[in-house]
Design a protein around this motif. Structure first.
Motif, short mmCIF file in Angstrom:
data_model
loop_
_atom_site.label_atom_id
_atom_site.label_comp_id
_atom_site.label_asym_id
_atom_site.label_seq_id
_atom_site.Cartn_x
_atom_site.Cartn_y
_atom_site.Cartn_z
N ARG A 60 -31.64 -29.88 27.68
CA ARG A 60 -31.01 -30.14 28.77
C ARG A 60 -31.51 -29.21 29.95
O ARG A 60 -32.04 -29.59 31.23
CB ARG A 60 -29.39 -29.69 28.79
CG ARG A 60 -28.58 -30.84 28.35
CD ARG A 60 -27.19 -30.56 28.34
NE ARG A 60 -26.43 -31.58 27.54
CZ ARG A 60 -26.08 -31.69 26.49
NH1 ARG A 60 -26.49 -30.68 25.65
NH2 ARG A 60 -25.55 -32.55 26.04
N GLY A 111 -34.91 -30.73 31.44
CA GLY A 111 -34.16 -32.25 32.12
C GLY A 111 -34.49 -33.34 31.33
O GLY A 111 -34.67 -34.41 31.80
N ALA A 117 -33.77 -36.67 29.59
CA ALA A 117 -32.79 -37.59 29.91
C ALA A 117 -32.28 -38.00 28.48
O ALA A 117 -31.19 -38.61 28.07
CB ALA A 117 -33.26 -38.92 30.56
N SER A 157 -28.22 -39.62 25.08
CA SER A 157 -28.46 -39.77 26.40
C SER A 157 -27.81 -38.42 27.18
O SER A 157 -26.72 -38.14 26.80
CB SER A 157 -27.87 -40.92 27.09
OG SER A 157 -28.07 -40.69 28.57
N ASP A 172 -27.92 -37.45 30.14
CA ASP A 172 -27.78 -37.57 31.80
C ASP A 172 -26.45 -38.07 32.11
O ASP A 172 -26.19 -38.50 33.30
CB ASP A 172 -28.94 -38.42 32.49
CG ASP A 172 -29.11 -39.52 31.92
OD1 ASP A 172 -28.49 -39.90 30.99
OD2 ASP A 172 -29.83 -40.20 32.34
#
Length: 166
Positions: free
Chosen positions: A117, A120, A122, A163, A165
């Motif tokens: 995370r 960044g 996804a 996932s 995001d």
């Protein structure tokens, strides 16, 4: 990369200086069952490779020690892998057999997902031999969903993804 601490573990980025501990970890029968017999030279090469990964990609595997006792528990973390023809961020873990069922793989996995995370990411993938029900259970506890089986190192592996995001 600095060390990380979880509730019970101290996670130290692997590099060449930890080759002896990585070798000792892979002598554990529960780990050797899945990763085969490693020589000291194998551990030295792998520790150097992981150290380069930390430098190049900002991800790699950690050695996991118990925070209070200092006992070597296992290893785990992130790496980039070619999966289904796409470079993916992959998470994995290996815990000494004496500590199976104690939640350490999940704890290592949570630390890896937190790092993903921060980067960044996804999506993160995880995979294991199709018959490794313990590892598959950890993946599911972490929120991974089964995708499909695929051949890896000449064996059928189960691919999972999560996932980040959402």
């Amino acid at each position: 990369m600095p060390e990380l601490q979880t509730e019970r573990l101290r996670l130290t980025p692997i590099g060449p200086h930890l080759a002896d501990e990585l070798y000792r970890l892979h002598l554990d029968s529960g780990i050797a069952r899945w990763y085969g017999g490693w020589t000291r030279a194998d551990a030295e090469a792998r520790a150097a490779e992981i150290g380069r990964s930390w430098q190049r990609d900002g991800v790699g595997k950690w050695l996991a020690h118990h925070r209070e006792s200092g006992e070597l528990i296992g290893r785990g973390g992130l790496s980039y892998q070619d999966v289904d023809g796409v470079r993916r961020l992959e998470i994995g873990w290996a815990v000494r057999e004496a500590h199976w069922g104690s939640g350490y793989a999940t704890e290592i996995g949570l630390a890896g997902l937190a790092r993903a995370r921060e980067l960044g990411a996804a999506v993160v993938v995880a995979f294991t031999e199709v018959h490794n029900v313990r590892s598959r259970a950890v993946m599911e506890r972490l929120g991974f969903a089964y995708c499909h089986d695929f051949p890896h190192r000449g064996e059928p592996f189960a691919l999972y993804a999560i996932s980040l995001d959402t």
